[in-house]
Enzyme design. Sequence first.
Site, mmCIF file in Angstrom:
data_model
loop_
_atom_site.group_PDB
_atom_site.id
_atom_site.type_symbol
_atom_site.label_atom_id
_atom_site.label_comp_id
_atom_site.label_asym_id
_atom_site.label_seq_id
_atom_site.Cartn_x
_atom_site.Cartn_y
_atom_site.Cartn_z
ATOM 1 N N LYS A 86 -7.616 -1.501 0.774
ATOM 2 C CA LYS A 86 -6.294 -1.309 -0.370
ATOM 3 C C LYS A 86 -6.896 -1.302 -1.795
ATOM 4 O O LYS A 86 -7.735 -1.493 -1.493
ATOM 5 C CB LYS A 86 -5.470 -2.567 -1.440
ATOM 6 C CG LYS A 86 -4.456 -2.784 0.405
ATOM 7 C CD LYS A 86 -3.823 -4.642 0.299
ATOM 8 C CE LYS A 86 -3.137 -4.438 -1.357
ATOM 9 N NZ LYS A 86 -2.318 -5.832 -1.064
HETATM 10 C C1 E4P Z 1 0.260 -6.604 -2.046
HETATM 11 O O1 E4P Z 1 -0.324 -5.527 -2.130
HETATM 12 C C2 E4P Z 1 0.378 -7.987 -3.225
HETATM 13 O O2 E4P Z 1 -0.879 -7.837 -2.742
HETATM 14 C C3 E4P Z 1 0.961 -8.998 -3.195
HETATM 15 O O3 E4P Z 1 2.080 -8.990 -2.413
HETATM 16 C C4 E4P Z 1 1.331 -8.999 -4.654
HETATM 17 O O4 E4P Z 1 2.100 -10.160 -4.718
HETATM 18 P P1 E4P Z 1 2.504 -11.138 -5.638
HETATM 19 O O5 E4P Z 1 3.383 -10.931 -6.778
HETATM 20 O O6 E4P Z 1 3.762 -12.497 -4.983
HETATM 21 O O7 E4P Z 1 0.835 -12.111 -5.986
#
Ligand code: E4P
Length: 225
Positions: A86
């Site tokens: 990522k």
């Molecule tokens: C995904 O790429 C993100 O890291 C994650 O889902 C963010 O989720 P949150 O807004 O619940 O922290």
Amino acid sequence: MLYLLDTANITEIKKAYDLYPIAGVTTNPTIIAKEKSDFLAKVLEIRSLIGEQAMLHVQALGRTSEQIVAEADYLRQKVGGNLYVKVPVIPEGIKAMKLLKQNGIKLTATAIFTPQQALMAAVAGADFVAPYVNRLDNVCGDGTSVVGEIVQLFELYGLPSKVLAASFKSVEQVHKVSLYGGHAITASPDIIEQLLKHPLTDTSVEQFIRDWEGVYGAGKVISNI
Ligand code: E4P
């Protein structure tokens, strides 16, 4: 629709994998830090639990393309399997994506809040883009519409990238993403569980069992009557 788990908690992953059709696990630095354990040991534990074929999305740290590329190389060497690195959609992240794509590393562009961020990440070579639905909704944005526009743009330009919608706090958000044709969602096990919940389902199942056992006897099922 692909369902992924947005957690690094082993107990939660085990339970959800046992019950649901889960395609993989996503993490971010916050999710990993929450577990307060050795990073690599935790990621390898997840890898061994879900198997080599399942998608595992792990975020590279760093603010420069050099740092991000080095992190991605480290993750590829150490974690292996069906790994997606990522990378946030900052300018240096886009530069890193171009370089990493050339090296055959699978990429998930993350921290996406606008359709244009997703479009550029896809052109730079991201396999998945991860728009944050609930974080947008929290600031009076419309997270699910952003997902819809990204899906539309990818279709319009014939881009192979897929939308992995993230950041969910409700079934309604997941439902709208599905209607917009989002290819995948990643959510906490709690939200995944909520997708199946309906009181009428529970009462119907109980009624079926009561009616059956009223005639065939308590504890009896088709194979033992
Ligand atoms: C995904 O790429 C993100 O890291 C994650 O889902 C963010 O989720 P949150 O807004 O619940 O922290």
